[in-house]
Design a protein around this motif. Sequence first.
Motif, PDB file in Angstrom:
ATOM      1  N   UNK A  73       5.384   7.691   8.195  1.00  0.00           N
ATOM      2  CA  UNK A  73       4.685   7.885   6.920  1.00  0.00           C
ATOM      3  C   UNK A  73       5.220   6.915   5.865  1.00  0.00           C
ATOM      4  N   UNK A  74       6.554   6.784   5.834  1.00  0.00           N
ATOM      5  CA  UNK A  74       7.167   5.983   4.763  1.00  0.00           C
ATOM      6  C   UNK A  74       6.778   4.511   4.900  1.00  0.00           C
ATOM      7  N   UNK A  75       6.555   4.054   6.139  1.00  0.00           N
ATOM      8  CA  UNK A  75       6.131   2.657   6.319  1.00  0.00           C
ATOM      9  C   UNK A  75       4.763   2.442   5.660  1.00  0.00           C
ATOM     10  N   UNK A  76       3.909   3.474   5.701  1.00  0.00           N
ATOM     11  CA  UNK A  76       2.587   3.357   5.068  1.00  0.00           C
ATOM     12  C   UNK A  76       2.739   3.317   3.543  1.00  0.00           C
ATOM     13  N   UNK A  77       3.611   4.190   3.022  1.00  0.00           N
ATOM     14  CA  UNK A  77       3.819   4.232   1.561  1.00  0.00           C
ATOM     15  C   UNK A  77       4.413   2.910   1.076  1.00  0.00           C
ATOM     16  N   UNK A 108       1.176  -3.611  -1.893  1.00  0.00           N
ATOM     17  CA  UNK A 108      -0.177  -4.176  -2.008  1.00  0.00           C
ATOM     18  C   UNK A 108      -1.004  -3.608  -3.144  1.00  0.00           C
ATOM     19  N   UNK A 109      -0.557  -2.508  -3.754  1.00  0.00           N
ATOM     20  CA  UNK A 109      -1.370  -1.888  -4.810  1.00  0.00           C
ATOM     21  C   UNK A 109      -0.491  -1.511  -6.001  1.00  0.00           C
ATOM     22  N   UNK A 110      -1.138  -1.086  -7.106  1.00  0.00           N
ATOM     23  CA  UNK A 110      -0.402  -0.818  -8.351  1.00  0.00           C
ATOM     24  C   UNK A 110      -0.052   0.658  -8.527  1.00  0.00           C
ATOM     25  N   UNK A 111      -0.897   1.529  -8.007  1.00  0.00           N
ATOM     26  CA  UNK A 111      -0.620   2.965  -8.110  1.00  0.00           C
ATOM     27  C   UNK A 111      -0.701   3.546  -6.700  1.00  0.00           C
ATOM     28  N   UNK A 112       0.426   4.078  -6.228  1.00  0.00           N
ATOM     29  CA  UNK A 112       0.462   4.608  -4.861  1.00  0.00           C
ATOM     30  C   UNK A 112       0.348   6.132  -4.913  1.00  0.00           C
ATOM     31  N   UNK A 113      -0.723   6.632  -4.319  1.00  0.00           N
ATOM     32  CA  UNK A 113      -0.926   8.075  -4.226  1.00  0.00           C
ATOM     33  C   UNK A 113      -0.724   8.483  -2.772  1.00  0.00           C
ATOM     34  N   UNK A 114       0.134   9.477  -2.536  1.00  0.00           N
ATOM     35  CA  UNK A 114       0.239  10.067  -1.194  1.00  0.00           C
ATOM     36  C   UNK A 114      -0.153  11.531  -1.318  1.00  0.00           C
ATOM     37  N   UNK A 115      -0.795  12.056  -0.293  1.00  0.00           N
ATOM     38  CA  UNK A 115      -1.114  13.481  -0.340  1.00  0.00           C
ATOM     39  C   UNK A 115      -0.373  14.195   0.780  1.00  0.00           C
ATOM     40  N   UNK A 116      -0.021  15.436   0.490  1.00  0.00           N
ATOM     41  CA  UNK A 116       0.533  16.321   1.520  1.00  0.00           C
ATOM     42  C   UNK A 116      -0.370  17.539   1.551  1.00  0.00           C
ATOM     43  N   UNK A 117      -1.090  17.673   2.650  1.00  0.00           N
ATOM     44  CA  UNK A 117      -1.994  18.813   2.779  1.00  0.00           C
ATOM     45  C   UNK A 117      -2.096  19.159   4.254  1.00  0.00           C
ATOM     46  N   UNK A 118      -1.574  20.317   4.612  1.00  0.00           N
ATOM     47  CA  UNK A 118      -1.676  20.768   6.011  1.00  0.00           C
ATOM     48  C   UNK A 118      -3.059  21.404   6.128  1.00  0.00           C
ATOM     49  N   UNK A 147      -8.498   1.971  -3.530  1.00  0.00           N
ATOM     50  CA  UNK A 147      -8.991   0.653  -3.124  1.00  0.00           C
ATOM     51  C   UNK A 147      -8.640   0.401  -1.665  1.00  0.00           C
ATOM     52  N   UNK A 148      -7.436   0.854  -1.279  1.00  0.00           N
ATOM     53  CA  UNK A 148      -6.992   0.695   0.108  1.00  0.00           C
ATOM     54  C   UNK A 148      -6.421   2.034   0.583  1.00  0.00           C
ATOM     55  N   UNK A 149      -6.829   2.445   1.782  1.00  0.00           N
ATOM     56  CA  UNK A 149      -6.249   3.647   2.395  1.00  0.00           C
ATOM     57  C   UNK A 149      -5.464   3.213   3.627  1.00  0.00           C
ATOM     58  N   UNK A 150      -4.300   3.815   3.818  1.00  0.00           N
ATOM     59  CA  UNK A 150      -3.371   3.413   4.890  1.00  0.00           C
ATOM     60  C   UNK A 150      -3.267   4.518   5.931  1.00  0.00           C
ATOM     61  N   UNK A 151      -3.497   4.144   7.185  1.00  0.00           N
ATOM     62  CA  UNK A 151      -3.385   5.092   8.297  1.00  0.00           C
ATOM     63  C   UNK A 151      -2.498   4.486   9.377  1.00  0.00           C
ATOM     64  N   UNK A 152      -1.994   5.347  10.275  1.00  0.00           N
ATOM     65  CA  UNK A 152      -1.124   4.885  11.351  1.00  0.00           C
ATOM     66  C   UNK A 152      -1.907   4.672  12.644  1.00  0.00           C
ATOM     67  N   UNK A 153      -1.531   3.622  13.348  1.00  0.00           N
ATOM     68  CA  UNK A 153      -2.126   3.318  14.651  1.00  0.00           C
ATOM     69  C   UNK A 153      -1.776   4.387  15.686  1.00  0.00           C
TER      70      UNK A 153
END
Length: 280
Positions: free
Chosen positions: A37-41, A47-57, A142-148
């Motif tokens: 997860x942290x590699x995505x953050x 690459x961006x100015x405001x980083x939003x992460x969500x935690x939702x099970x 603008x950009x969403x980050x997911x894991x392979x």
Amino acid sequence: MQTVRKVADLRRIIRRARQQGKRIGFVPTMGALHEGHLSLIRRARKETDLVVASIFVNPIQFNNGADLSSYPRPLARDARLAASAGCNVLFVPSSGEIYPPDFQTFVEVTQLTRRWEGKLRPGHFRGVTTVVAILFNRVQPDIAYFGQKDAQQARAVGQMIRDLGFNLRLKVLPTVREPGGLAMSSRNQRLSPDERRNAKILFESLQEGKRLIECGLRRETEILRRMRARILKIQGARVEYLAVVDSETLEPMGRVKRPAMLLLAVRIGKTRLIDCLEVR
Ligand code: AMP
């Protein structure tokens, strides 16, 4: 870093960021954060100015109540880790905040989700794409980050973005692994020390499959036979699926062509692990 629980508060932050012309990066997670997860953050931070992460099970993507209730939720630790990786806004909504009582709209990617995880976990991807669509609308990244690591999920989300015309870019980043090769996952915590030692064989079998394809072996059955033999050396292992597929369609090929993707889901004792490896 701000922790935000309400959509209304998130909306204010997003509106201000947009007015200031900031680019928004978004990393959706279910928490129990690890280096994957942290590699995505961290990438979003670059690459961006405001980083939003969500935690939702997300309850609607679990088809097993015990798996949902036992999912780890170490929020204080997660908040510390997210902040240290460069997250600006941690969105931690309640279930009711995402799904009001009269909720009745779902998003389903039909073809890409028929096999593999989709077949073994009916309704899982419908839950994933529904919550991701809701989160995209709330966060407006603008950009969403997911894991392979969750390759089928990343492909399904990419398809949804195209089909529904979400105005954002999807970036799929490489799987982060433990030193032995085991793909990092919140579920690894459930492995006993012995199981964890053995679980590295999953990555070894993926590497073997890759090597065989790179050496020119084309018969899917032969590649999978050799990989399976290796996996079955793990005590208590049960293969749920093992496949070599077209990396675009995720369909089996019979005779393997590149780029291909090796996919597996294996139960070790009580723990279900998935992994994959691309062969270019
Ligand atoms: P999860 O919290 O399991 O829903 O995962 C949230 C995001 O992190 C998804 O895009 C996952 O694909 C990604 N992710 C999970 N594990 C890893 C890993 N080991 N390496 C890279 N990304 C990962």
